[in-house]
Motif scaffolding. Structure first.
Motif, PDB file in Angstrom:
ATOM      1  N   ASP A  12       0.789  -1.218  -0.040  1.00 27.11           N
ATOM      2  CA  ASP A  12       0.005  -0.078   0.060  1.00 27.11           C
ATOM      3  C   ASP A  12       0.874   1.268   0.014  1.00 27.11           C
ATOM      4  O   ASP A  12       0.520   2.329  -0.390  1.00 27.11           O
ATOM      5  N   ASP A  13       1.996   1.258   0.468  1.00 23.45           N
ATOM      6  CA  ASP A  13       2.960   2.468   0.208  1.00 23.45           C
ATOM      7  C   ASP A  13       3.586   2.304  -0.919  1.00 23.45           C
ATOM      8  O   ASP A  13       4.535   1.709  -1.394  1.00 23.45           O
ATOM      9  N   ARG A  15       6.113   4.235  -2.082  1.00 20.80           N
ATOM     10  CA  ARG A  15       7.597   4.142  -2.008  1.00 20.80           C
ATOM     11  C   ARG A  15       8.147   2.998  -1.891  1.00 20.80           C
ATOM     12  O   ARG A  15       8.961   2.523  -2.403  1.00 20.80           O
ATOM     13  N   ILE A  16       7.722   2.293  -1.144  1.00 19.11           N
ATOM     14  CA  ILE A  16       7.911   0.872  -0.814  1.00 19.11           C
ATOM     15  C   ILE A  16       7.609  -0.390  -2.117  1.00 19.11           C
ATOM     16  O   ILE A  16       8.436  -0.805  -2.277  1.00 19.11           O
ATOM     17  N   ALA A  17       6.558   0.155  -2.542  1.00 15.09           N
ATOM     18  CA  ALA A  17       6.277  -0.653  -3.766  1.00 15.09           C
ATOM     19  C   ALA A  17       7.212  -0.473  -4.855  1.00 15.09           C
ATOM     20  O   ALA A  17       7.696  -1.213  -5.595  1.00 15.09           O
ATOM     21  N   GLU A  18       7.809   0.961  -5.235  1.00 14.53           N
ATOM     22  CA  GLU A  18       8.455   1.254  -6.081  1.00 14.53           C
ATOM     23  C   GLU A  18       9.937   0.701  -5.778  1.00 14.53           C
ATOM     24  O   GLU A  18      10.814   0.099  -6.717  1.00 14.53           O
ATOM     25  N   ILE A  19      10.193   0.610  -4.493  1.00 14.33           N
ATOM     26  CA  ILE A  19      11.735  -0.024  -4.144  1.00 14.33           C
ATOM     27  C   ILE A  19      11.646  -1.613  -4.516  1.00 14.33           C
ATOM     28  O   ILE A  19      12.505  -2.075  -5.007  1.00 14.33           O
ATOM     29  N   ASN A  20      10.406  -2.257  -4.255  1.00 18.89           N
ATOM     30  CA  ASN A  20      10.144  -3.551  -4.166  1.00 18.89           C
ATOM     31  C   ASN A  20      10.557  -3.731  -5.843  1.00 18.89           C
ATOM     32  O   ASN A  20      10.982  -4.850  -6.392  1.00 18.89           O
ATOM     33  N   ARG A  21       9.656  -2.937  -6.780  1.00 16.57           N
ATOM     34  CA  ARG A  21       9.803  -3.091  -8.195  1.00 16.57           C
ATOM     35  C   ARG A  21      11.253  -2.970  -8.694  1.00 16.57           C
ATOM     36  O   ARG A  21      11.861  -3.763  -9.535  1.00 16.57           O
ATOM     37  N   ARG A  22      12.164  -2.028  -8.372  1.00 18.31           N
ATOM     38  CA  ARG A  22      13.357  -1.796  -8.675  1.00 18.31           C
ATOM     39  C   ARG A  22      14.252  -3.087  -8.275  1.00 18.31           C
ATOM     40  O   ARG A  22      15.083  -3.470  -9.080  1.00 18.31           O
ATOM     41  N   PHE A  23      14.196  -3.367  -7.064  1.00 21.63           N
ATOM     42  CA  PHE A  23      14.888  -4.506  -6.486  1.00 21.63           C
ATOM     43  C   PHE A  23      14.621  -5.459  -7.436  1.00 21.63           C
ATOM     44  O   PHE A  23      15.391  -6.390  -7.869  1.00 21.63           O
ATOM     45  N   THR A  24      13.359  -6.116  -7.703  1.00 17.56           N
ATOM     46  CA  THR A  24      13.179  -7.260  -8.386  1.00 17.56           C
ATOM     47  C   THR A  24      13.663  -7.342 -10.013  1.00 17.56           C
ATOM     48  O   THR A  24      14.257  -8.051 -10.326  1.00 17.56           O
ATOM     49  N   GLU A  25      13.480  -6.214 -10.686  1.00 18.13           N
ATOM     50  CA  GLU A  25      14.026  -5.890 -11.858  1.00 18.13           C
ATOM     51  C   GLU A  25      15.434  -5.841 -12.169  1.00 18.13           C
ATOM     52  O   GLU A  25      16.116  -5.652 -12.938  1.00 18.13           O
ATOM     53  N   ALA A  36      -0.253  -3.828  -6.793  1.00 20.84           N
ATOM     54  CA  ALA A  36      -1.581  -3.498  -6.311  1.00 20.84           C
ATOM     55  C   ALA A  36      -1.455  -2.808  -4.909  1.00 20.84           C
ATOM     56  O   ALA A  36      -0.574  -3.149  -4.178  1.00 20.84           O
ATOM     57  N   THR A  37      -2.264  -1.816  -4.536  1.00 20.03           N
ATOM     58  CA  THR A  37      -2.157  -1.256  -3.144  1.00 20.03           C
ATOM     59  C   THR A  37      -3.126  -1.498  -2.299  1.00 20.03           C
ATOM     60  O   THR A  37      -3.227  -1.187  -1.153  1.00 20.03           O
ATOM     61  N   THR A  38      -4.242  -2.468  -2.747  1.00 19.02           N
ATOM     62  CA  THR A  38      -5.240  -2.848  -1.847  1.00 19.02           C
ATOM     63  C   THR A  38      -5.485  -4.425  -2.046  1.00 19.02           C
ATOM     64  O   THR A  38      -5.133  -4.840  -3.181  1.00 19.02           O
ATOM     65  N   GLY A  39      -6.183  -4.868  -1.180  1.00 20.08           N
ATOM     66  CA  GLY A  39      -6.453  -6.402  -1.400  1.00 20.08           C
ATOM     67  C   GLY A  39      -7.390  -6.718  -2.659  1.00 20.08           C
ATOM     68  O   GLY A  39      -7.179  -7.625  -3.369  1.00 20.08           O
ATOM     69  N   GLU A  40      -8.499  -5.920  -2.455  1.00 19.43           N
ATOM     70  CA  GLU A  40      -9.377  -5.948  -3.629  1.00 19.43           C
ATOM     71  C   GLU A  40      -8.897  -5.917  -5.037  1.00 19.43           C
ATOM     72  O   GLU A  40      -8.818  -6.368  -6.070  1.00 19.43           O
ATOM     73  N   VAL A  58       1.865  -7.372   4.895  1.00 17.89           N
ATOM     74  CA  VAL A  58       0.638  -7.824   5.773  1.00 17.89           C
ATOM     75  C   VAL A  58      -0.392  -6.904   5.954  1.00 17.89           C
ATOM     76  O   VAL A  58      -1.622  -7.280   5.685  1.00 17.89           O
ATOM     77  N   TYR A  59      -0.126  -5.536   6.010  1.00 21.69           N
ATOM     78  CA  TYR A  59      -0.858  -4.592   6.358  1.00 21.69           C
ATOM     79  C   TYR A  59      -1.363  -3.643   5.003  1.00 21.69           C
ATOM     80  O   TYR A  59      -0.608  -3.096   4.644  1.00 21.69           O
ATOM     81  N   LEU A  60      -2.672  -4.206   4.601  1.00 19.11           N
ATOM     82  CA  LEU A  60      -3.246  -3.645   3.545  1.00 19.11           C
ATOM     83  C   LEU A  60      -4.623  -2.790   4.055  1.00 19.11           C
ATOM     84  O   LEU A  60      -5.134  -2.886   4.984  1.00 19.11           O
ATOM     85  N   PRO A  61      -4.852  -1.484   3.263  1.00 20.52           N
ATOM     86  CA  PRO A  61      -5.911  -0.651   3.743  1.00 20.52           C
ATOM     87  C   PRO A  61      -7.261  -1.408   3.973  1.00 20.52           C
ATOM     88  O   PRO A  61      -8.037  -1.037   5.049  1.00 20.52           O
ATOM     89  N   ASP A  62      -7.756  -2.405   2.946  1.00 24.83           N
ATOM     90  CA  ASP A  62      -9.030  -3.052   3.275  1.00 24.83           C
ATOM     91  C   ASP A  62      -8.996  -4.655   3.713  1.00 24.83           C
ATOM     92  O   ASP A  62     -10.074  -5.310   3.890  1.00 24.83           O
ATOM     93  N   MET A  63      -7.624  -5.040   4.065  1.00 26.73           N
ATOM     94  CA  MET A  63      -7.598  -6.341   4.439  1.00 26.73           C
ATOM     95  C   MET A  63      -6.137  -6.767   4.978  1.00 26.73           C
ATOM     96  O   MET A  63      -5.418  -6.084   4.440  1.00 26.73           O
ATOM     97  N   LYS A  64      -6.118  -7.861   5.702  1.00 22.25           N
ATOM     98  CA  LYS A  64      -4.588  -8.273   6.038  1.00 22.25           C
ATOM     99  C   LYS A  64      -4.018  -9.130   5.088  1.00 22.25           C
ATOM    100  O   LYS A  64      -4.948  -9.885   4.411  1.00 22.25           O
ATOM    101  N   GLY A  65      -2.846  -9.253   4.720  1.00 15.93           N
ATOM    102  CA  GLY A  65      -2.058  -9.860   3.715  1.00 15.93           C
ATOM    103  C   GLY A  65      -2.515 -11.314   4.061  1.00 15.93           C
ATOM    104  O   GLY A  65      -2.546 -12.118   3.119  1.00 15.93           O
ATOM    105  N   ILE A  66      -2.601 -12.094   5.217  1.00 17.08           N
ATOM    106  CA  ILE A  66      -3.071 -13.272   5.510  1.00 17.08           C
ATOM    107  C   ILE A  66      -4.013 -13.848   4.873  1.00 17.08           C
ATOM    108  O   ILE A  66      -4.755 -14.812   4.611  1.00 17.08           O
ATOM    109  N   GLU A  67      -5.045 -12.789   4.816  1.00 14.31           N
ATOM    110  CA  GLU A  67      -6.493 -13.116   4.154  1.00 14.31           C
ATOM    111  C   GLU A  67      -6.407 -13.115   2.527  1.00 14.31           C
ATOM    112  O   GLU A  67      -7.134 -14.301   2.008  1.00 14.31           O
ATOM    113  N   LEU A  68      -5.441 -12.564   2.053  1.00 15.11           N
ATOM    114  CA  LEU A  68      -5.331 -12.554   0.675  1.00 15.11           C
ATOM    115  C   LEU A  68      -4.641 -13.911   0.452  1.00 15.11           C
ATOM    116  O   LEU A  68      -4.840 -14.680  -0.650  1.00 15.11           O
TER     117      LEU A  68
END
Length: 230
Positions: A12-13, A15-25, A36-40, A58-68
């Motif tokens: 959901d953050d 900045r962190i999503a962008e870091i993860n993307r750059r690291f991955t690539e 994605a920034t939400t569970g839905e 783990v912490y998403l605006p609409d659900m916890k990661g463990i639910e996903l």
């Protein structure tokens, strides 16, 4: 050339999503195909792109990661999950293990730990694709993080001295339920605070201990480390 591992980032953050993307690539053999920034939103992407791997907070605006995770296991059994989170609650870790999460990376994130996780994941997938029958040794290796053919537990990464590590491990076995800070470890083992923190974070990466932010009397949080439950 082996097939690219397609990755969905769920964070959901931005900045962190962008870091993860750059690291991955930066890692050969991986491609981010959606974020994605939400569970839905993650569920929608899962339906459309069906990635090989999900990097999940783990912490998403609409659900916890463990639910996903439960949703993925029910509807997309072939999709794997690596969790990247600051969550260290026992219940969250327990659900991750039961949900078949292939790795659990504790923030703060470093590229070295991130790369190790993804490379090991890809190596395991390739072993399963190349072999119709596995030897007992190869089967056991699938359940141990590996790097260059050696288990991580048997290696001494750069900056980690085996003798110092052994000394710290023996001391940590005595800390009890109250946990320990880098400052306390420094005072009781005779190493600098920065060295203490480096070893503690290394042990977190090895799942020997876990970390939580604890607020003291003056309101300033401190990072405290606790023994991982067997």
């Amino acid at each position: 050339m082996s097939k690219l591992v397609e990755v969905l980032i769920v964070e959901d953050d931005p900045r962190i999503a962008e870091i993860n993307r750059r690291f991955t690539e930066k890692i050969e053999g991986f491609k981010v195909i959606a974020t994605a920034t939400t569970g839905e939103e993650a569920k929608e992407w899962l339906e459309v792109v069906q990635p090989n791997l999900v990097l999940l907070d783990v912490y998403l605006p609409d659900m916890k990661g463990i639910e996903l995770i439960k949703y993925i296991r029910k509807n997309f059994y072939e999709i794997d999950v690596i969790m990247i989170t600051a969550a260290s609650e026992v219940d969250v870790v327990r659900h991750a293990l039961r949900g078949g999460v292939v790795d659990y990376i504790v923030k703060p994130l470093t590229f070295e730990r991130f790369k190790e996780s993804l490379v090991n994941y890809k190596n395991k997938i390739e072993k399963l694709q190349k072999n119709e029958k596995l030897s007992p040794e190869l089967i056991e290796s699938l359940w141990n993080r590996q790097s260059n053919g050696k288990t991580v537990e048997n290696q001494s990464p750069k900056g980690i001295d085996p003798l110092t590590l052994d000394k710290i491990l023996k001391y940590i076995d005595t800390i009890g339920e109250s946990g320990i800070t880098a400052e306390v470890l420094s005072k009781n083992t005779g190493i600098s605070r920065s060295t203490a923190r480096r070893y503690l974070e290394y042990l977190v990466s090895q799942r020997k201990i876990y970390a939580e932010l604890v607020y003291g009397n003056v309101g300033r949080p401190e990072r405290r480390y606790f023994l991982t439950l067997p």
